[in-house]
Design an enzyme around this catalytic site. Structure first.
Site, PDB file in Angstrom:
ATOM      1  N   CYS A 104       0.720  48.902 -15.915  1.00 59.20           N
ATOM      2  CA  CYS A 104       1.149  47.606 -15.216  1.00 59.20           C
ATOM      3  C   CYS A 104       0.305  47.647 -13.643  1.00 59.20           C
ATOM      4  CB  CYS A 104       2.664  47.958 -14.977  1.00 59.20           C
ATOM      5  SG  CYS A 104       3.408  46.459 -13.885  1.00 59.20           S
ATOM      6  N   CYS A 111       2.744  39.630  -1.900  1.00 53.04           N
ATOM      7  CA  CYS A 111       2.946  38.412  -2.709  1.00 53.04           C
ATOM      8  C   CYS A 111       3.409  37.214  -1.614  1.00 53.04           C
ATOM      9  CB  CYS A 111       3.631  38.524  -4.113  1.00 53.04           C
ATOM     10  SG  CYS A 111       3.785  37.164  -4.988  1.00 53.04           S
ATOM     11  N   GLY A 161       2.232  40.835  -6.827  1.00 52.34           N
ATOM     12  CA  GLY A 161       1.098  39.855  -6.681  1.00 52.34           C
ATOM     13  C   GLY A 161       1.463  38.672  -7.881  1.00 52.34           C
ATOM     14  N   GLU A 162       0.916  37.710  -7.875  1.00 53.34           N
ATOM     15  CA  GLU A 162       0.746  36.727  -8.535  1.00 53.34           C
ATOM     16  C   GLU A 162      -0.758  36.426  -9.124  1.00 53.34           C
ATOM     17  OE1 GLU A 162       2.405  34.258 -10.558  1.00 53.34           O
ATOM     18  OE2 GLU A 162       0.359  33.803 -10.920  1.00 53.34           O
ATOM     19  N   SER A 193       1.114  38.089 -16.489  1.00 53.50           N
ATOM     20  CA  SER A 193       2.184  37.577 -16.186  1.00 53.50           C
ATOM     21  C   SER A 193       2.348  36.671 -15.024  1.00 53.50           C
ATOM     22  CB  SER A 193       3.553  38.837 -15.872  1.00 53.50           C
ATOM     23  OG  SER A 193       4.655  38.372 -15.680  1.00 53.50           O
ATOM     24  N   SER A 216       7.407  34.069 -15.933  1.00 56.38           N
ATOM     25  CA  SER A 216       8.848  34.368 -15.319  1.00 56.38           C
ATOM     26  C   SER A 216       9.585  33.210 -15.089  1.00 56.38           C
ATOM     27  CB  SER A 216       8.444  35.222 -14.038  1.00 56.38           C
ATOM     28  OG  SER A 216       7.713  36.326 -14.282  1.00 56.38           O
ATOM     29  N   LEU A 217      10.575  32.688 -15.737  1.00 61.21           N
ATOM     30  CA  LEU A 217      11.326  31.565 -15.570  1.00 61.21           C
ATOM     31  C   LEU A 217      12.391  31.765 -14.891  1.00 61.21           C
ATOM     32  CD1 LEU A 217      11.430  28.833 -16.445  1.00 61.21           C
ATOM     33  CD2 LEU A 217      12.410  29.192 -18.661  1.00 61.21           C
ATOM     34  N   HIS A 218      13.183  32.834 -15.134  1.00 56.48           N
ATOM     35  CA  HIS A 218      14.503  33.273 -14.627  1.00 56.48           C
ATOM     36  C   HIS A 218      15.566  32.210 -14.194  1.00 56.48           C
ATOM     37  CE1 HIS A 218      11.694  36.562 -14.158  1.00 56.48           C
ATOM     38  NE2 HIS A 218      11.346  36.112 -13.032  1.00 56.48           N
ATOM     39  N   ASN A 292      17.081  44.398 -11.620  1.00 60.56           N
ATOM     40  CA  ASN A 292      16.901  45.696 -11.072  1.00 60.56           C
ATOM     41  C   ASN A 292      17.381  45.818  -9.646  1.00 60.56           C
ATOM     42  OD1 ASN A 292      15.915  47.182 -13.432  1.00 60.56           O
ATOM     43  ND2 ASN A 292      13.913  45.958 -13.137  1.00 60.56           N
TER      44      ASN A 292
HETATM   45  S1  SF4 Z   1       8.231  38.214  -8.776  1.00 63.00           S
HETATM   46 FE1  SF4 Z   1       5.994  38.204  -8.828  1.00 63.00          FE
HETATM   47  S2  SF4 Z   1       5.548  36.123  -7.870  1.00 63.00           S
HETATM   48 FE2  SF4 Z   1       7.740  36.674  -7.359  1.00 63.00          FE
HETATM   49  S3  SF4 Z   1       7.437  37.591  -5.701  1.00 63.00           S
HETATM   50 FE3  SF4 Z   1       7.549  39.389  -6.992  1.00 63.00          FE
HETATM   51  S4  SF4 Z   1       5.516  39.729  -7.282  1.00 63.00           S
HETATM   52 FE4  SF4 Z   1       5.587  37.799  -6.476  1.00 63.00          FE
END
Ligand code: SF4
Length: 343
Positions: A104, A111, A161-162, A193, A216-218, A292
């Site tokens: 990963c 981020c 990060g994104e 992702s 990532s919808l959530h 988590n």
């Molecule tokens: S879940 Fe991903 S996009 Fe959201 S703050 Fe964390 S690292 Fe950034």
């Protein structure tokens, strides 16, 4: 000093031409970096001594310093904290499964998205990671794995990060990971992702139609998603799903939606029904991830029976859904737990 890992094949060839090296030289260097996985110029005994010395003066191999590492008690997960040249942290996680070994990889230090349940988001954006810094994360683990005769099989760009907000460097790194003369990680074994940046999802579809996309919808509605993921106010669920539909039309690839389940926030049967409704007809799969725990977010994972009920509702809507317990939560290596700290 610049890392040689920041040069793609064309840049390496051009550079070697500029210092009057023969045409075949790039292959020797590329093979040393990505097949032999040398981590020191001294190991490049296939190069003339003078050239080795010259390269050593001008390039490092990796720009990352190992700051800390920790194993889970069952030995299946290892998390490494690296320090970038400017001192900012990144974390990388190795996960061993029966049939595969995944790394990963982080694409940014910190981020800017600031998802409420994510430890990385609390840091804000500290540094955009270069292509070479992403490759160095992979090579760190790949060297050890190769020695143990268990090569890395999968890469998930799912760490800190994104990735779609650092896309030029991520794209360059993916091309090198995928390169047949080097690490040769197959497209179907690489997953990106994203939280969902619509125009970048389309660019990704054009650039890498064979890679895997996870979104990532959530949440199943904007009211809930606005609270969890601030960027939803800019790119709402309708915009995101429109981009995903176009992605599927362009690639014919199944998309994975990640859905972190948080007790009493997005885990009700009504949420599952709404999710089933908005995803209806899409070529997709849903990963249900019980939250988590992190220090800064006041939320809990739902009880198992509630998670299973949520899954059942999705399955009843013909949406395949899997419950995924993150690996490495005990060492703070699970989804949303990477905080860039020593242990
Ligand atoms: S879940 Fe991903 S996009 Fe959201 S703050 Fe964390 S690292 Fe950034």
């Amino acid at each position: 000093m610049e890392s040689i890992l920041d040069l793609n094949k064309e840049q390496l060839i051009t550079y070697l031409q500029s210092i009057r090296q023969p045409a075949y030289r790039w292959k020797q260097i590329w093979h040393g970096l990505y097949v032999e996985m040398y981590d020191s110029w001294l190991q490049f005994t296939n190069l003339p001594l003078e050239l080795r010395g010259y390269l050593q003066e001008h390039f490092t191999i990796s720009n990352l310093s190992l700051a800390d590492h920790i194993h889970s008690s069952d030995g299946s997960t290892e998390k490494v904290l690296f320090s970038l040249p400017d001192g900012n942290p990144i974390e990388t996680v190795l996960m061993e499964y029966e049939e595969r070994i995944s790394i990963c990889v982080s694409s940014q230090s910190g981020c800017s998205i600031g998802c409420k349940f994510c430890a990385t988001g609390k840091l804000g954006l500290l540094h955009n990671i270069s292509c070479g810094e992403m490759l160095a994360q992979v090579l760190h683990f790949a060297r050890a794995s190769n020695q143990e005769k268990h090569p890395i099989t999968n890469i998930v760009i799912m760490g800190m990060g994104e990735p779609l907000l650092n896309y030029a460097e991520v794209k360059k790194a993916i091309e090198i990971l995928n390169d047949h003369d080097g690490l040769n990680i197959g497209s179907r074994h690489i997953t990106l992702s994203t939280i969902g940046i619509p125009e970048q999802i389309l660019q990704f579809a054009y650039d890498f139609p064979q890679l895997n996309l996870a979104v990532s919808l959530h949440a199943a509605n904007d009211q809930q998603r606005d609270k969890l993921i601030p960027i939803n106010k800019k790119y709402n669920i309708a915009m995101l799903l429109e981009a995903v539909k176009q992605y599927i039309a362009l690639t014919n690839r199944r998309v994975t939606f990640e859905y972190v389940l948080i007790a009493d926030q997005n885990d009700a049967v009504s949420d599952a029904l709404q999710l089933g409704s908005i995803l209806h007809g899409l070529l997709c799969h849903v990963n249900l991830i019980p939250l988590n725990p992190t220090a800064h977010f006041n939320g809990n994972p739902p009880p198992l029976e509630r998670i299973e009920k949520f899954q059942q509702v999705l399955n009843d809507h013909h949406i395949p859904a899997t419950i995924r317990f993150s690996k490495g939560t005990q060492i703070q290596a699970g989804c949303g737990q990477l905080a860039g700290k020593s242990h």
